[in-house]
Design a protein around this motif. Structure first.
Motif, PDB file in Angstrom:
ATOM      1  N   TYR A 121       0.846  -1.193   0.000  1.00  0.00           N
ATOM      2  CA  TYR A 121       0.000   0.000   0.000  1.00  0.00           C
ATOM      3  C   TYR A 121       0.880   1.242   0.000  1.00  0.00           C
ATOM      4  N   GLN A 176       0.791   5.201   1.244  1.00  0.00           N
ATOM      5  CA  GLN A 176       0.058   6.176   2.035  1.00  0.00           C
ATOM      6  C   GLN A 176       0.697   7.546   1.875  1.00  0.00           C
ATOM      7  N   GLY A 217      -5.397   8.015   3.468  1.00  0.00           N
ATOM      8  CA  GLY A 217      -5.359   6.634   3.894  1.00  0.00           C
ATOM      9  C   GLY A 217      -4.501   5.806   2.939  1.00  0.00           C
ATOM     10  N   PRO A 218      -4.090   4.631   3.355  1.00  0.00           N
ATOM     11  CA  PRO A 218      -3.313   3.753   2.474  1.00  0.00           C
ATOM     12  C   PRO A 218      -4.096   3.398   1.205  1.00  0.00           C
ATOM     13  N   PHE A 265      -4.213   0.803  -2.117  1.00  0.00           N
ATOM     14  CA  PHE A 265      -3.773  -0.525  -2.553  1.00  0.00           C
ATOM     15  C   PHE A 265      -2.966  -0.417  -3.840  1.00  0.00           C
ATOM     16  N   LEU A 307       4.586   6.989   2.422  1.00  0.00           N
ATOM     17  CA  LEU A 307       4.895   5.855   3.278  1.00  0.00           C
ATOM     18  C   LEU A 307       4.408   4.603   2.546  1.00  0.00           C
ATOM     19  N   LEU A 320       3.594   0.685   2.763  1.00  0.00           N
ATOM     20  CA  LEU A 320       3.275  -0.333   3.760  1.00  0.00           C
ATOM     21  C   LEU A 320       3.147  -1.698   3.112  1.00  0.00           C
ATOM     22  N   TYR A 334      -5.081  -8.913   7.873  1.00  0.00           N
ATOM     23  CA  TYR A 334      -3.747  -8.498   7.477  1.00  0.00           C
ATOM     24  C   TYR A 334      -2.939  -7.974   8.662  1.00  0.00           C
ATOM     25  N   PHE A 382       0.216  -5.520   9.254  1.00  0.00           N
ATOM     26  CA  PHE A 382       0.991  -4.507   8.545  1.00  0.00           C
ATOM     27  C   PHE A 382       2.370  -4.315   9.174  1.00  0.00           C
ATOM     28  N   GLY A 383       3.333  -4.000   8.311  1.00  0.00           N
ATOM     29  CA  GLY A 383       4.637  -3.567   8.780  1.00  0.00           C
ATOM     30  C   GLY A 383       4.584  -2.083   9.121  1.00  0.00           C
ATOM     31  N   SER A 384       5.702  -1.571   9.638  1.00  0.00           N
ATOM     32  CA  SER A 384       5.760  -0.166  10.045  1.00  0.00           C
ATOM     33  C   SER A 384       5.994   0.775   8.871  1.00  0.00           C
TER      34      SER A 384
END
Lengths: 113, 110
Positions: free
Chosen positions: A35, A37, A42-43, A45, A88, A90, A102, A104-106
């Motif tokens: 994703y 962001q 918002g993130p 896809f 960002l 993700l 899901y 999520f990573g940082s």
């Protein structure tokens, strides 16, 4: 191994360059999604991989590409970077059958100058 | 065109009171909705979900309400605690992807 880890955490690139972002998913998580962001949003896809095959793509141009490896790691590659690619990024993974579960990573903060 | 909308970019609530975060969606075919919470420098973490066949789902201090006719859902947090200060994303699950709203920044004040 637990959790989703992404590297690097921060990255600065110049417009026109190429970048590779990496993600290491939890063992057994055969689905990985990426994703984007942007600031204040918002993130969004980008695409999803399942067992090393792309099986879903969002509204992103072909210069965004990915790979998934048998060891539950994956990559997001972006060619011909543009200023608007600053965001960002993700990575998220899930187990088979847990389509909405899901983890999520940082994220990787990419800045294009 | 945003399919999931969070029209309030920020919300400030006093500690101990109820926090209500709102979300609207446009696609009546969505059948699963989620709320995520995000702290700075961390990825979003799943908070609570609701299927379109239900109108309420509760998990501790968190309750999500779904009004399908209005295409509206809300997240209630009672009582609000300082650790609840974060950005909250409303989202819908659609085939292979999650569609996120733009988020609401919740601040819990003493």
């Amino acid at each position: 191994e637990t959790g989703v880890t992404q590297s690097p955490t921060h990255l600065i690139k110049t417009r026109g360059q190429q970048v590779t972002l990496r993600c290491s998913s939890q063992s057994g998580h055969n689905t990985v999604s990426w994703y984007q962001q942007a600031l204040g949003q918002g993130p969004q896809f980008i695409f999803q991989y399942y067992r090393e095959e792309e099986n879903g793509r969002g509204n992103f141009p072909p210069r965004f590409s990915g790979l998934q490896f048998p060891n539950y790691s994956s990559e997001l590659n972006v060619n011909a970077l543009e200023l608007d690619d600053s965001a960002l990024y993700l990575c998220a993974s899930s187990q088979d059958g847990a389509n909405y579960g899901y983890t999520f990573g940082s994220g990787t903060r990419l800045t294009v100058v | 065109d945003q399919q999931v909308k969070q029209n309030s970019p920020s919300l400030s609530v006093q500690e101990g009171r109820i926090s209500i975060l709102n979300c609207d969606y446009t696609n009546s075919m969505f059948d699963y909705f989620l709320w995520y919470k995000k702290y700075p420098a961390e990825g979003p973490t799943f908070l609570i979900s609701i299927s379109s066949i239900k109108d309420k789902n509760e998990d501790g201090r968190f309750t999500v309400f779904l009004n399908k006719s209005a295409k509206h859902l809300s997240l209630h947090i009672v009582p609000s605690q300082p650790g609840d200060s974060a950005v909250y994303f409303c989202a819908a699950y659609d085939a292979s992807k999650i569609i996120f709203g733009s988020g609401t920044r919740l601040s819990i004040r003493p």
